[in-house]
Design a protein around this motif. Structure first.
Motif, PDB file in Angstrom:
ATOM      1  N   ILE A 160       0.847  -1.202   0.000  1.00  0.00           N
ATOM      2  CA  ILE A 160       0.000   0.000   0.000  1.00  0.00           C
ATOM      3  C   ILE A 160       0.877   1.245   0.000  1.00  0.00           C
ATOM      4  CG2 ILE A 160      -1.645   1.354   1.376  1.00  0.00           C
ATOM      5  CD1 ILE A 160      -2.919  -1.313   2.220  1.00  0.00           C
ATOM      6  N   ILE A 161       1.935   1.240   0.831  1.00  0.00           N
ATOM      7  CA  ILE A 161       2.858   2.389   0.854  1.00  0.00           C
ATOM      8  C   ILE A 161       3.464   2.590  -0.527  1.00  0.00           C
ATOM      9  CG2 ILE A 161       5.010   3.308   1.814  1.00  0.00           C
ATOM     10  CD1 ILE A 161       4.322   1.892   4.443  1.00  0.00           C
ATOM     11  N   SER A 162       3.869   1.493  -1.167  1.00  0.00           N
ATOM     12  CA  SER A 162       4.464   1.573  -2.498  1.00  0.00           C
ATOM     13  C   SER A 162       3.481   2.179  -3.500  1.00  0.00           C
ATOM     14  CB  SER A 162       4.891   0.172  -2.951  1.00  0.00           C
ATOM     15  OG  SER A 162       5.395   0.226  -4.264  1.00  0.00           O
ATOM     16  N   LYS A 163       2.211   1.754  -3.443  1.00  0.00           N
ATOM     17  CA  LYS A 163       1.204   2.305  -4.362  1.00  0.00           C
ATOM     18  C   LYS A 163       0.970   3.790  -4.115  1.00  0.00           C
ATOM     19  CE  LYS A 163      -1.327  -1.934  -5.359  1.00  0.00           C
ATOM     20  NZ  LYS A 163      -2.555  -2.703  -5.171  1.00  0.00           N
ATOM     21  N   ILE A 164       0.964   4.205  -2.833  1.00  0.00           N
ATOM     22  CA  ILE A 164       0.810   5.628  -2.510  1.00  0.00           C
ATOM     23  C   ILE A 164       1.995   6.416  -3.068  1.00  0.00           C
ATOM     24  CG2 ILE A 164       0.811   7.322  -0.617  1.00  0.00           C
ATOM     25  CD1 ILE A 164      -0.795   5.197   1.034  1.00  0.00           C
ATOM     26  N   MET A 165       3.196   5.865  -2.868  1.00  0.00           N
ATOM     27  CA  MET A 165       4.419   6.557  -3.305  1.00  0.00           C
ATOM     28  C   MET A 165       4.537   6.615  -4.835  1.00  0.00           C
ATOM     29  SD  MET A 165       5.749   7.517  -0.492  1.00  0.00           S
ATOM     30  CE  MET A 165       7.351   8.093  -1.023  1.00  0.00           C
ATOM     31  N   ASN A 166       3.888   5.663  -5.523  1.00  0.00           N
ATOM     32  CA  ASN A 166       3.928   5.641  -6.993  1.00  0.00           C
ATOM     33  C   ASN A 166       2.705   6.297  -7.623  1.00  0.00           C
ATOM     34  OD1 ASN A 166       6.433   4.292  -7.411  1.00  0.00           O
ATOM     35  ND2 ASN A 166       5.481   2.418  -6.672  1.00  0.00           N
ATOM     36  N   GLY A 167       1.832   6.866  -6.778  1.00  0.00           N
ATOM     37  CA  GLY A 167       0.659   7.555  -7.300  1.00  0.00           C
ATOM     38  C   GLY A 167      -0.420   6.637  -7.825  1.00  0.00           C
ATOM     39  N   LYS A 168      -0.367   5.360  -7.436  1.00  0.00           N
ATOM     40  CA  LYS A 168      -1.369   4.402  -7.911  1.00  0.00           C
ATOM     41  C   LYS A 168      -2.522   4.244  -6.923  1.00  0.00           C
ATOM     42  CE  LYS A 168       1.940   1.846 -10.680  1.00  0.00           C
ATOM     43  NZ  LYS A 168       2.763   0.640 -10.810  1.00  0.00           N
ATOM     44  N   ARG A 169      -2.386   4.884  -5.771  1.00  0.00           N
ATOM     45  CA  ARG A 169      -3.442   4.814  -4.763  1.00  0.00           C
ATOM     46  C   ARG A 169      -3.414   6.118  -3.973  1.00  0.00           C
ATOM     47  NH1 ARG A 169      -5.029   0.052  -0.628  1.00  0.00           N
ATOM     48  NH2 ARG A 169      -6.302   1.314   0.745  1.00  0.00           N
ATOM     49  N   ASN A 170      -4.599   6.633  -3.614  1.00  0.00           N
ATOM     50  CA  ASN A 170      -4.666   7.824  -2.773  1.00  0.00           C
ATOM     51  C   ASN A 170      -4.462   7.439  -1.315  1.00  0.00           C
ATOM     52  OD1 ASN A 170      -5.180   9.574  -4.881  1.00  0.00           O
ATOM     53  ND2 ASN A 170      -7.391   9.356  -4.715  1.00  0.00           N
ATOM     54  N   ALA A 171      -3.750   8.272  -0.584  1.00  0.00           N
ATOM     55  CA  ALA A 171      -3.604   8.074   0.857  1.00  0.00           C
ATOM     56  C   ALA A 171      -4.889   8.520   1.543  1.00  0.00           C
ATOM     57  CB  ALA A 171      -2.417   8.871   1.379  1.00  0.00           C
ATOM     58  N   THR A 172      -5.393   7.704   2.455  1.00  0.00           N
ATOM     59  CA  THR A 172      -6.563   8.099   3.234  1.00  0.00           C
ATOM     60  C   THR A 172      -6.104   8.967   4.405  1.00  0.00           C
ATOM     61  OG1 THR A 172      -6.445   6.224   4.752  1.00  0.00           O
ATOM     62  CG2 THR A 172      -7.681   5.891   2.686  1.00  0.00           C
ATOM     63  N   VAL A 173      -7.062   9.579   5.101  1.00  0.00           N
ATOM     64  CA  VAL A 173      -6.716  10.379   6.283  1.00  0.00           C
ATOM     65  C   VAL A 173      -6.070   9.484   7.341  1.00  0.00           C
ATOM     66  CG1 VAL A 173      -7.623  11.826   8.132  1.00  0.00           C
ATOM     67  CG2 VAL A 173      -8.491  12.092   5.827  1.00  0.00           C
ATOM     68  N   LYS A 174      -6.532   8.235   7.453  1.00  0.00           N
ATOM     69  CA  LYS A 174      -5.933   7.310   8.428  1.00  0.00           C
ATOM     70  C   LYS A 174      -4.485   7.003   8.077  1.00  0.00           C
ATOM     71  CE  LYS A 174     -10.159   5.201  10.159  1.00  0.00           C
ATOM     72  NZ  LYS A 174     -10.952   3.976  10.331  1.00  0.00           N
ATOM     73  N   HIS A 175      -4.190   6.812   6.784  1.00  0.00           N
ATOM     74  CA  HIS A 175      -2.794   6.620   6.366  1.00  0.00           C
ATOM     75  C   HIS A 175      -1.952   7.835   6.768  1.00  0.00           C
ATOM     76  CE1 HIS A 175      -4.346   3.901   2.868  1.00  0.00           C
ATOM     77  NE2 HIS A 175      -4.028   3.153   3.906  1.00  0.00           N
ATOM     78  N   LEU A 176      -2.485   9.025   6.474  1.00  0.00           N
ATOM     79  CA  LEU A 176      -1.741  10.258   6.768  1.00  0.00           C
ATOM     80  C   LEU A 176      -1.481  10.404   8.260  1.00  0.00           C
ATOM     81  CD1 LEU A 176      -3.511  12.758   4.335  1.00  0.00           C
ATOM     82  CD2 LEU A 176      -1.377  11.516   3.977  1.00  0.00           C
ATOM     83  N   HIS A 177      -2.452  10.015   9.063  1.00  0.00           N
ATOM     84  CA  HIS A 177      -2.297  10.085  10.519  1.00  0.00           C
ATOM     85  C   HIS A 177      -1.139   9.189  10.955  1.00  0.00           C
ATOM     86  CE1 HIS A 177      -4.230   9.554  14.764  1.00  0.00           C
ATOM     87  NE2 HIS A 177      -3.282  10.462  14.743  1.00  0.00           N
ATOM     88  N   LYS A 178      -1.053   7.983  10.395  1.00  0.00           N
ATOM     89  CA  LYS A 178       0.033   7.058  10.748  1.00  0.00           C
ATOM     90  C   LYS A 178       1.380   7.569  10.248  1.00  0.00           C
ATOM     91  CE  LYS A 178      -2.836   2.921  11.076  1.00  0.00           C
ATOM     92  NZ  LYS A 178      -3.122   1.570  10.565  1.00  0.00           N
ATOM     93  N   PHE A 179       1.404   8.128   9.022  1.00  0.00           N
ATOM     94  CA  PHE A 179       2.642   8.729   8.507  1.00  0.00           C
ATOM     95  C   PHE A 179       3.090   9.885   9.400  1.00  0.00           C
ATOM     96  CE2 PHE A 179       1.359   7.362   3.968  1.00  0.00           C
ATOM     97  CZ  PHE A 179       2.091   6.192   4.056  1.00  0.00           C
ATOM     98  N   SER A 180       2.120  10.687   9.847  1.00  0.00           N
ATOM     99  CA  SER A 180       2.412  11.834  10.709  1.00  0.00           C
ATOM    100  C   SER A 180       3.131  11.389  11.980  1.00  0.00           C
ATOM    101  CB  SER A 180       1.115  12.562  11.057  1.00  0.00           C
ATOM    102  OG  SER A 180       1.320  13.529  12.051  1.00  0.00           O
TER     103      SER A 180
END
Length: 200
Positions: free
Chosen positions: A36-56
């Protein structure tokens, strides 16, 4: 196909690099699958707010900065309003667009009163600083504030703009600002609704 979010990808790439992390290490720290991280980083998937919270939390980056880079603090186009509404309902299952509109209507009654104007004069800049200085939401709010202060518009337009500014200033609105990290999503919906109404 999803549109690449270059701002978010660049921000995450820089933060991951600065902290010397690998995708697997970030996956362990966030409990997000490496695919999932790879897809977000390659622009193949949008990050959800929950993903962003964990990245934060893992990268020690303010959630507002990540949400801004991901476009969550922008005034949404019509088709993404449903997406924002769904996110708000994650925080509060009873949340509805109607609640936002009802609250805006109640603020319309005081928007042009001396008390309403005083609240906007005294509290807007302070509240804006708490959101941060970037993003379309902030730019839209600044434009609304300038128009309201200068009386640039019909009485009806000024009432609508004033109501949206009061909604933004009040921390206890349809989705309270302290509901982390969702608290400003309803403000985005309110600003969008007000701008649509003012431009009719």
């Amino acid at each position: 196909m999803k549109q690449k979010n270059e701002k978010l990808i660049t921000l995450l790439t820089n933060e991951i690099s600065d902290k010397g992390l690998t995708m697997r290490a970030l996956s362990r720290q966030t409990d997000i699958d490496p695919a999932i991280i790879s897809k977000i980083m390659n622009g193949k998937r949008n990050a959800t707010v929950k993903h962003l919270h964990k990245f934060s939390q893992a990268l020690d980056v303010p959630i507002k900065k990540l949400m801004s880079a991901a476009g969550y603090l922008e005034t949404p186009p019509e088709e993404s309003q449903q997406h924002l509404l769904a996110l708000c309902q994650q925080a509060d299952p009873d949340f509805s667009q109607g609640r936002v509109e009802n609250q805006l209507a109640s603020y319309e009654e005081i928007a042009l009163t001396d008390g309403g104007k005083q609240i906007i004069d005294e509290k807007f800049e302070e509240k804006l600083r708490s959101v941060g200085s970037v993003g379309k939401l902030v730019n839209d709010l600044k434009q609304m504030y300038i128009k309201f202060q200068n009386g640039a518009g019909t009485k009806r337009e000024l009432i609508i703009l004033g109501a949206a500014l009061l909604y933004f200033i009040n921390p206890i609105d349809a989705l309270p600002d302290y509901i982390f990290p969702f608290g400003y999503l309803d403000d985005t919906l309110a600003v969008h609704s007000a701008m649509q109404a003012a431009n009719k």
